[in-house]
Design an enzyme around this catalytic site. Structure first.
Site, PDB file in Angstrom:
ATOM      1  N   SER A   1       0.848  -1.188   0.000  1.00  0.00           N
ATOM      2  CA  SER A   1       0.000   0.000   0.000  1.00  0.00           C
ATOM      3  C   SER A   1       0.884   1.237   0.000  1.00  0.00           C
ATOM      4  CB  SER A   1      -0.893   0.003   1.247  1.00  0.00           C
ATOM      5  OG  SER A   1      -1.481   1.268   1.457  1.00  0.00           O
TER       6      SER A   1
ATOM      7  N   TYR B   1      -2.293  -1.290   9.899  1.00  0.00           N
ATOM      8  CA  TYR B   1      -2.311  -1.537   8.457  1.00  0.00           C
ATOM      9  C   TYR B   1      -1.012  -1.050   7.808  1.00  0.00           C
ATOM     10  CZ  TYR B   1      -4.046  -1.355   3.622  1.00  0.00           C
ATOM     11  OH  TYR B   1      -4.222  -1.521   2.263  1.00  0.00           O
TER      12      TYR B   1
END
Length: 265
Positions: free
Chosen positions: A144, A157
């Site tokens: 990401s 995350y």
């Protein structure tokens, strides 16, 4: 001839979102795909639609919790029984939790680590020997942009996605001699059920909230919009096919230019 003609690829988290689009595109480009997920009805339906769409037995669904070693072993067995071998992996499965770092319960942090980070590790470990035995192939990990830049309220995350980049680099170095290329995708905001709560509960997002979200993306993303799952799928296709034959160990950012400069919020 498609770009993945004759390839056999396992895609995790393939029942919806990016994984679903990757499975559909890969099959359309000639690959046989094994769709792994815990959303059984959705995953089985996508596999059936792919078979109907291609007119060939190019897709199978297997229930797969990426946190479990035994599920990885079962997926490998399923792929070999259905298609004879396996030479590709897309580590797509992931979860996202929003919380202040200092307010994040250990259980929540560990849950994200188990799926996003440990799941990717188990996938590399389970699939690399199979890909080597098939004569070589590819592994594509889903990281990401938060693994590169950080983002408030997604500490667990972001930490796992940074770890995925580290795993990608190490795996690329160790597996290059075995004819296995390993790369990572770093998506920004993509319109999927995981990233956009409004898709999970459309009734829970007001028109004002949708307008506010659209306005946010227009201000922070140079291309002025959120990304689409099919756009990420095309990057996965590139990294899985021969068009990227001299690329390994690299992160590929796909974020509409979000990380190219400083946003003016």
């Amino acid at each position: 001839m498609g770009k993945l003609e004759g390839r056999v690829v396992l895609i995790t988290g393939a029942a919806r979102g990016q994984g679903e689009q990757e499975a559909r595109l890969f099959a359309a480009e000639g690959a046989s795909v094994l769709l792994g997920d815990v959303l059984d009805e959705q995953g089985a339906a996508v596999a059936e639609e792919i078979r109907e769409g291609t007119g060939e037995d190019r897709a199978r669904y297997v229930r797969m919790d990426v946190r479990r070693e035994e599920d990885w072993a079962a997926a490998v067995t399923a792929a070999k029984e259905a298609f004879g071998r396996i030479d590709g992996l897309v580590n797509n499965a992931g979860i996202l939790r929003f919380n202040e770092l200092t307010a994040t319960p250990l259980e929540e942090f560990e849950q994200v680590v188990r799926v996003n980070q440990v799941g990717a590790f188990l996938g590399i470990r389970a699939l690399a020997p199979e890909i080597e035995a098939a004569g070589g192939g590819t592994i594509v990990n889903t990281s990401s942009y938060t693994g590169l830049t950080g983002m408030a309220y997604v500490g667990a995350y972001a930490a796992t996605k940074a770890a995925v980049l580290g795993l990608t680099r190490v795996a690329a170095l160790e597996l290059a001699a075995k004819n296995i290329r390993v790369n990572a995708m770093c998506p920004g905001a993509v319109d999927t059920p995981m990233a956009n709560p409004g898709l999970l509960d459309p009734a829970g997002m007001t028109d004002e909230a949708r307008e506010a979200m659209a306005d946010l993306y227009k201000r922070v993303v140079p291309l002025g919009r959120v990304g689409r799952p099919d756009e990420v799928a095309r990057l996965a296709l590139f990294l899985t096919g021969e068009d990227s034959s001299y690329i390994t160990g690299q992160p590929f950012v796909i974020d509409g230019g979000w990380t190219a400069g400083v946003s003016l919020l």
